[in-house]
Design an enzyme around this catalytic site. Structure first.
Site, PDB file in Angstrom:
ATOM      1  N   ARG A 230       0.805  -1.101   0.002  1.00 44.22           N
ATOM      2  CA  ARG A 230       0.138   0.159  -0.109  1.00 44.22           C
ATOM      3  C   ARG A 230       1.062   1.275  -0.015  1.00 44.22           C
ATOM      4  O   ARG A 230       1.876   1.191   0.566  1.00 44.22           O
ATOM      5  CB  ARG A 230      -0.926  -0.017   1.040  1.00 44.22           C
ATOM      6  CG  ARG A 230      -2.174  -0.973   1.020  1.00 44.22           C
ATOM      7  CD  ARG A 230      -2.945  -0.580   0.007  1.00 44.22           C
ATOM      8  NE  ARG A 230      -4.264  -1.493  -0.070  1.00 44.22           N
ATOM      9  CZ  ARG A 230      -4.389  -2.435  -0.820  1.00 44.22           C
ATOM     10  NH1 ARG A 230      -3.488  -2.797  -1.750  1.00 44.22           N
ATOM     11  NH2 ARG A 230      -5.429  -3.238  -0.942  1.00 44.22           N
ATOM     12  N   ASP A 254       4.404  -0.179  -6.986  1.00 43.66           N
ATOM     13  CA  ASP A 254       3.148  -0.643  -7.821  1.00 43.66           C
ATOM     14  C   ASP A 254       2.039   0.231  -7.076  1.00 43.66           C
ATOM     15  O   ASP A 254       0.683   0.030  -7.436  1.00 43.66           O
ATOM     16  CB  ASP A 254       2.865  -2.309  -7.553  1.00 43.66           C
ATOM     17  CG  ASP A 254       1.525  -2.817  -8.275  1.00 43.66           C
ATOM     18  OD1 ASP A 254       1.376  -2.218  -9.380  1.00 43.66           O
ATOM     19  OD2 ASP A 254       0.736  -3.367  -7.694  1.00 43.66           O
ATOM     20  N   GLU A 259      -2.384   7.700  -5.023  1.00 40.57           N
ATOM     21  CA  GLU A 259      -2.714   7.032  -5.995  1.00 40.57           C
ATOM     22  C   GLU A 259      -4.327   7.116  -6.621  1.00 40.57           C
ATOM     23  O   GLU A 259      -4.418   7.082  -7.997  1.00 40.57           O
ATOM     24  CB  GLU A 259      -2.344   5.493  -6.205  1.00 40.57           C
ATOM     25  CG  GLU A 259      -3.287   4.613  -5.244  1.00 40.57           C
ATOM     26  CD  GLU A 259      -2.875   3.286  -5.272  1.00 40.57           C
ATOM     27  OE1 GLU A 259      -1.585   2.791  -5.098  1.00 40.57           O
ATOM     28  OE2 GLU A 259      -3.655   2.256  -5.408  1.00 40.57           O
ATOM     29  N   HIS A 291      -0.656  -0.117  -9.599  1.00 43.44           N
ATOM     30  CA  HIS A 291      -1.412  -0.955  -8.856  1.00 43.44           C
ATOM     31  C   HIS A 291      -1.893  -2.146  -9.668  1.00 43.44           C
ATOM     32  O   HIS A 291      -3.182  -2.410  -9.648  1.00 43.44           O
ATOM     33  CB  HIS A 291      -2.488  -0.390  -7.928  1.00 43.44           C
ATOM     34  CG  HIS A 291      -2.854  -1.007  -6.808  1.00 43.44           C
ATOM     35  ND1 HIS A 291      -3.266  -0.287  -5.613  1.00 43.44           N
ATOM     36  CD2 HIS A 291      -2.970  -2.402  -6.298  1.00 43.44           C
ATOM     37  CE1 HIS A 291      -3.591  -1.156  -4.723  1.00 43.44           C
ATOM     38  NE2 HIS A 291      -3.506  -2.511  -5.133  1.00 43.44           N
TER      39      HIS A 291
HETATM   40  P1  NAD Z   1      -1.402 -11.266   5.058  1.00 47.90           P
HETATM   41  O1  NAD Z   1      -2.191 -10.925   6.174  1.00 47.90           O
HETATM   42  O2  NAD Z   1      -1.388 -12.663   4.574  1.00 47.90           O
HETATM   43  O3  NAD Z   1       0.010 -11.002   5.567  1.00 47.90           O
HETATM   44  C1  NAD Z   1       0.321  -9.755   6.113  1.00 47.90           C
HETATM   45  C2  NAD Z   1       1.540  -9.755   7.182  1.00 47.90           C
HETATM   46  O4  NAD Z   1       1.913  -8.686   7.500  1.00 47.90           O
HETATM   47  C3  NAD Z   1       1.191 -10.596   8.299  1.00 47.90           C
HETATM   48  O5  NAD Z   1       2.152 -11.815   8.445  1.00 47.90           O
HETATM   49  C4  NAD Z   1       1.065  -9.680   9.491  1.00 47.90           C
HETATM   50  O6  NAD Z   1       1.611 -10.369  10.573  1.00 47.90           O
HETATM   51  C5  NAD Z   1       2.186  -8.778   9.013  1.00 47.90           C
HETATM   52  N1  NAD Z   1       1.975  -7.476   9.488  1.00 47.90           N
HETATM   53  C6  NAD Z   1       1.174  -7.054  10.335  1.00 47.90           C
HETATM   54  N2  NAD Z   1       1.388  -5.785  10.843  1.00 47.90           N
HETATM   55  C7  NAD Z   1       2.860  -5.548  10.423  1.00 47.90           C
HETATM   56  C8  NAD Z   1       3.980  -4.855  10.809  1.00 47.90           C
HETATM   57  N3  NAD Z   1       3.686  -3.775  11.559  1.00 47.90           N
HETATM   58  N4  NAD Z   1       5.126  -4.936  10.482  1.00 47.90           N
HETATM   59  C9  NAD Z   1       5.477  -6.004   9.535  1.00 47.90           C
HETATM   60  N5  NAD Z   1       4.477  -6.955   9.188  1.00 47.90           N
HETATM   61  C10 NAD Z   1       3.445  -6.948   9.651  1.00 47.90           C
HETATM   62  O7  NAD Z   1      -1.655 -10.416   3.723  1.00 47.90           O
HETATM   63  P2  NAD Z   1      -1.085 -10.607   2.189  1.00 47.90           P
HETATM   64  O8  NAD Z   1      -2.388 -11.363   1.585  1.00 47.90           O
HETATM   65  O9  NAD Z   1       0.391 -11.244   2.239  1.00 47.90           O
HETATM   66  O10 NAD Z   1      -1.039  -9.066   1.645  1.00 47.90           O
HETATM   67  C11 NAD Z   1      -0.187  -8.060   2.070  1.00 47.90           C
HETATM   68  C12 NAD Z   1      -0.618  -6.898   1.561  1.00 47.90           C
HETATM   69  O11 NAD Z   1      -0.479  -6.853   0.321  1.00 47.90           O
HETATM   70  C13 NAD Z   1      -2.100  -6.477   1.770  1.00 47.90           C
HETATM   71  O12 NAD Z   1      -2.053  -5.947   3.032  1.00 47.90           O
HETATM   72  C14 NAD Z   1      -2.357  -5.597   0.930  1.00 47.90           C
HETATM   73  O13 NAD Z   1      -2.229  -4.152   1.023  1.00 47.90           O
HETATM   74  C15 NAD Z   1      -1.366  -5.755  -0.266  1.00 47.90           C
HETATM   75  N6  NAD Z   1      -1.717  -6.441  -1.546  1.00 47.90           N
HETATM   76  C16 NAD Z   1      -1.561  -5.667  -2.771  1.00 47.90           C
HETATM   77  C17 NAD Z   1      -1.966  -6.174  -3.800  1.00 47.90           C
HETATM   78  C18 NAD Z   1      -1.460  -5.250  -5.435  1.00 47.90           C
HETATM   79  O14 NAD Z   1      -2.187  -5.501  -6.458  1.00 47.90           O
HETATM   80  N7  NAD Z   1      -0.483  -4.346  -5.218  1.00 47.90           N
HETATM   81  C19 NAD Z   1      -2.761  -7.144  -4.208  1.00 47.90           C
HETATM   82  C20 NAD Z   1      -3.068  -7.882  -2.843  1.00 47.90           C
HETATM   83  C21 NAD Z   1      -2.675  -7.539  -1.677  1.00 47.90           C
END
Ligand code: NAD
Length: 333
Positions: A230, A254, A259, A291
């Site tokens: 994000r 990305d 954005e 994105h």
């Molecule tokens: P997930 O919930 O499986 O994993 C997120 C991880 O981040 C967890 O292990 C959590 O413990 C950890 N976390 C929480 N707070 C934290 C902190 N302060 N410092 C470090 N780590 C921390 O989520 P995911 O499916 O792996 O997705 C991760 C992120 O990717 C989503 O939050 C979303 O914002 C982003 N995303 C982006 C796109 C894109 O198209 N660019 C698509 C899907 C998801």
């Protein structure tokens, strides 16, 4: 038929949702507009709304949706930092797609990394002009370098495996470390040791501007920063200053903190009204994508399937497996 209003529609959304909607008994009214307090009224007559990453699901929007009889907000994405969960609580359930293809996102992060390191985006343009010079294209091996992964959930762990496959040393930070062997280190140590830093944590009050002037100072010279998570995880002005000074060697982005007005739109005929984004795009060692990390066939198919399933569960009065439930602190915008 249960009708839903679908906001911020793009042609590829329609292809995948139209294919599956009858299987779930759902009729879809598509709107190109983003969901906002002003457009929410367009959902009148529907039972649910389908929204995406840059829709404004604030208290005001939720209140208009509620007034118009909306029973559910179905996000067709994983992240939910654009939702005022406190306002939604006890009002309208909000569901999401917690996992559709972690590979899609992590492979895009790797594509950004490889492109930046080997400058293939520039080589493509050069050879199209029959310019076969290699000057300025010296890259570096990723093999043996240290990558710091922030957030080792579904996407972060997939990225970890890819980096390991390439012979990189992987270190990680996550407040909830996963099982199995992975070297977890404090965030400060990750900043200090990494040649590449990749962000895969959600946007929350703790992670807002995680990359800032202070953290950049701790990093190695010429570090590469990747953000497919994000935009607001990075203080963009601090990032630009880090790149300008030469401290940061490259950035693959990305996502961008402002954005929502720009990404997903064709603005090629206009003057970009965001000086910070313009500066980023013009920097030779910055790669910005709009994105799009989620945009694979497999991911779009799963997003449609899970979103329609979430809606059907609600309309059938079943338990909502993918409902977002507020824990202690809710994400901030
Ligand atoms: P997930 O919930 O499986 O994993 C997120 C991880 O981040 C967890 O292990 C959590 O413990 C950890 N976390 C929480 N707070 C934290 C902190 N302060 N410092 C470090 N780590 C921390 O989520 P995911 O499916 O792996 O997705 C991760 C992120 O990717 C989503 O939050 C979303 O914002 C982003 N995303 C982006 C796109 C894109 O198209 N660019 C698509 C899907 C998801």
């Amino acid at each position: 038929m249960n009708k839903v209003a679908f906001f911020d529609t793009k042609p590829y959304d329609k292809i995948y949702f139209d294919e599956l909607k009858s299987k779930y008994g759902i009729e879809i009214e598509y709107f190109e507009s983003k969901l906002s307090p002003r457009t929410a009224v367009m959902a009148k007559g529907s039972r649910g709304v389908v929204a995406f990453v840059n829709d404004d699901i604030s208290k005001e929007t939720i209140s208009v949706l509620k007034e118009n009889g909306i029973e559910i907000i179905a996000l067709r994405c994983a992240g939910y930092n654009n939702v005022d969960l406190n306002a939604a609580k006890d009002n309208i359930p909000v569901v999401r797609v917690p996992e559709y293809s972690p590979h899609a996102i992590s492979e895009h992060a790797m594509a950004l990394l490889l492109t930046l390191v080997r400058k293939t985006h520039k080589a493509y343009i050069r050879t199209r002009d029959y310019n076969f010079s290699l000057n300025g294209f010296v890259g570096f091996d990723l093999y043996g370098k240290t990558v710091g992964v922030v957030g080792t959930g579904k996407i972060g762990m997939t990225f970890v495996e890819m980096c390991r496959g390439m012979g990189m040393n992987v270190i990680a930070y996550d407040p909830k470390p996963s099982q199995g062997y992975l070297e977890y280190v404090p965030l400060e140590e990750l900043f200090a040791r990494s040649d590449v830093i990749s962000l895969h944590c959600p946007l929350t009050s703790e992670t807002y501007h995680l990359i800032n002037n202070y953290s950049i100072k701790m990093m190695k010279d010429k570090v590469i920063i990747l953000n497919t998570s994000r935009g607001a995880l990075i203080d963009t002005e601090a990032l630009i200053e880090g790149i300008r000074s030469g401290k940061i060697g490259g950035a693959g982005l990305d996502v961008y903190e402002e954005e929502s007005e720009f990404f997903y739109e064709d603005l090629s005929e206009s003057i970009l009204q965001d000086d910070i984004l313009s500066r980023l795009i013009m920097m030779p060692n910055v790669l910005v994508t709009s994105h799009q990390a989620f945009l694979t066939h497999e991911a779009l198919e799963r997003i449609a399937e899970i979103t329609l399933g979430n809606l059907k569960s609600c309309f059938d009065g079943e338990k909502l497996e993918n409902e977002i439930v507020i824990k202690k602190k809710s994400p901030v915008k």
